[in-house]
Motif scaffolding. Structure first.
Motif, PDB file in Angstrom:
ATOM      1  N   GLU A   1      48.268  41.027  45.890  1.00 45.20           N
ATOM      2  CA  GLU A   1      48.609  39.704  45.261  1.00 45.20           C
ATOM      3  C   GLU A   1      50.142  39.836  44.927  1.00 45.20           C
ATOM      4  O   GLU A   1      50.968  39.069  45.262  1.00 45.20           O
ATOM      5  CB  GLU A   1      47.596  39.108  44.278  1.00 45.20           C
ATOM      6  CG  GLU A   1      47.927  37.776  43.963  1.00 45.20           C
ATOM      7  CD  GLU A   1      47.014  37.339  42.989  1.00 45.20           C
ATOM      8  OE1 GLU A   1      47.474  36.679  41.814  1.00 45.20           O
ATOM      9  OE2 GLU A   1      45.911  37.563  43.073  1.00 45.20           O
ATOM     10  N   ALA A   2      50.234  40.841  44.147  1.00 39.19           N
ATOM     11  CA  ALA A   2      51.692  41.014  43.552  1.00 39.19           C
ATOM     12  C   ALA A   2      52.607  41.344  44.622  1.00 39.19           C
ATOM     13  O   ALA A   2      53.841  41.074  44.726  1.00 39.19           O
ATOM     14  CB  ALA A   2      51.833  42.181  42.357  1.00 39.19           C
TER      15      ALA A   2
ATOM     16  N   ASP B   1      57.287  37.585  49.260  1.00 41.83           N
ATOM     17  CA  ASP B   1      57.568  36.055  49.637  1.00 41.83           C
ATOM     18  C   ASP B   1      59.206  35.931  48.785  1.00 41.83           C
ATOM     19  O   ASP B   1      59.775  35.178  49.305  1.00 41.83           O
ATOM     20  CB  ASP B   1      56.649  34.948  49.020  1.00 41.83           C
ATOM     21  CG  ASP B   1      55.181  35.049  49.947  1.00 41.83           C
ATOM     22  OD1 ASP B   1      55.438  35.546  51.034  1.00 41.83           O
ATOM     23  OD2 ASP B   1      54.429  34.696  49.331  1.00 41.83           O
TER      24      ASP B   1
ATOM     25  N   LYS C   1      52.495  40.716  47.852  1.00 42.34           N
ATOM     26  CA  LYS C   1      52.746  39.479  48.410  1.00 42.34           C
ATOM     27  C   LYS C   1      53.799  38.609  48.088  1.00 42.34           C
ATOM     28  O   LYS C   1      54.518  38.068  48.558  1.00 42.34           O
ATOM     29  CB  LYS C   1      51.260  38.630  48.883  1.00 42.34           C
ATOM     30  CG  LYS C   1      51.625  37.359  49.792  1.00 42.34           C
ATOM     31  CD  LYS C   1      50.435  36.251  49.876  1.00 42.34           C
ATOM     32  CE  LYS C   1      50.752  35.352  50.789  1.00 42.34           C
ATOM     33  NZ  LYS C   1      51.905  34.746  50.974  1.00 42.34           N
ATOM     34  N   LYS C   2      53.511  38.175  46.524  1.00 43.31           N
ATOM     35  CA  LYS C   2      54.328  37.597  45.705  1.00 43.31           C
ATOM     36  C   LYS C   2      56.123  38.108  45.949  1.00 43.31           C
ATOM     37  O   LYS C   2      56.807  37.323  46.091  1.00 43.31           O
ATOM     38  CB  LYS C   2      54.037  37.240  44.192  1.00 43.31           C
ATOM     39  CG  LYS C   2      54.957  36.711  43.489  1.00 43.31           C
ATOM     40  CD  LYS C   2      54.147  36.431  42.180  1.00 43.31           C
ATOM     41  CE  LYS C   2      54.997  35.557  41.236  1.00 43.31           C
ATOM     42  NZ  LYS C   2      54.733  35.450  39.561  1.00 43.31           N
TER      43      LYS C   2
ATOM     44  N   ARG D   1      59.099  30.100  45.182  1.00 43.33           N
ATOM     45  CA  ARG D   1      58.668  30.473  44.200  1.00 43.33           C
ATOM     46  C   ARG D   1      57.166  29.835  43.925  1.00 43.33           C
ATOM     47  O   ARG D   1      56.371  30.252  43.411  1.00 43.33           O
ATOM     48  CB  ARG D   1      59.076  30.538  42.763  1.00 43.33           C
ATOM     49  CG  ARG D   1      60.671  31.862  42.752  1.00 43.33           C
ATOM     50  CD  ARG D   1      60.055  33.250  42.916  1.00 43.33           C
ATOM     51  NE  ARG D   1      60.922  34.257  42.467  1.00 43.33           N
ATOM     52  CZ  ARG D   1      61.925  34.438  43.135  1.00 43.33           C
ATOM     53  NH1 ARG D   1      62.248  33.716  44.194  1.00 43.33           N
ATOM     54  NH2 ARG D   1      62.780  35.435  43.049  1.00 43.33           N
TER      55      ARG D   1
ATOM     56  N   ILE E   1      58.949  41.539  39.691  1.00 45.26           N
ATOM     57  CA  ILE E   1      57.782  41.242  40.515  1.00 45.26           C
ATOM     58  C   ILE E   1      57.427  42.556  41.381  1.00 45.26           C
ATOM     59  O   ILE E   1      56.156  42.880  41.195  1.00 45.26           O
ATOM     60  CB  ILE E   1      57.734  40.100  41.733  1.00 45.26           C
ATOM     61  CG1 ILE E   1      58.359  38.853  40.954  1.00 45.26           C
ATOM     62  CG2 ILE E   1      56.769  39.780  42.491  1.00 45.26           C
ATOM     63  CD1 ILE E   1      58.745  37.692  41.991  1.00 45.26           C
TER      64      ILE E   1
END
Length: 152
Positions: free
Chosen positions: A36-37, A43, A39-40, A150, A18
């Motif tokens: 966006e990536a 997380d 943030k992923k 996830r 990721i």
């Protein structure tokens, strides 16, 4: 049964993938998708840290009697990585490719060194010191936590 080592090493590799995607997108100047990536990744990384700090490290400390040793170092390194992740987010917010690349390189090195320690010390000791039923319980609990993070 997946061992704790297998479960957590697999999660390290997932986080790495990721992170690599966020780096690639930022390098291409695709700031929206990079955000966006990232943030992923943040997380996933925070879920991983949370699983270790709330579940695995206390189990390690109880099984080994070591409370001021490896887990203390790992918690400190987690905080350093969180700080670097915040700097990485700041560089992304500014859309500063050079700062982003520098912070990303720093974080990558930190993660590689950190993961090596966990994969060669913490996880194998949990696998060898905990009874099978406790390993299964911990693996199921941590796996569920990581899966939920996830899916969110």
């Amino acid at each position: 049964m997946n061992t704790i080592s297998e479960l957590m090493t697999h999660d390290h590799r997932d986080c790495d993938g990721i992170f690599a995607r966020a780096e690639e997108l930022a390098s291409d100047g695709d700031w929206a998708d990079a955000a966006e990536a990232l943030k992923k990744f943040a997380d996933a990384l925070n879920a991983h840290f949370d699983a270790e700090e709330s579940t695995l490290f206390p189990a390690f400390e109880q099984a080994t009697g070591m409370t001021q040793g490896p887990t203390m170092v790992m918690r400190h390194e987690h905080q350093n990585m969180r700080d670097t992740l915040a700097a990485l987010q700041y560089a992304l917010d500014k859309q500063d490719a050079d700062d982003f690349a520098g912070e990303a390189e720093t974080l990558l090195i930190m993660m590689q060194q950190h993961n090596m320690k966990e994969e060669s010390v913490i996880y194998p000791m949990l696998d060898s010191r905990l009874p099978g039923d406790e390993q299964e319980r911990l693996s199921a609990s941590v796996g569920k936590h990581l899966g939920e993070a996830r899916a969110a």
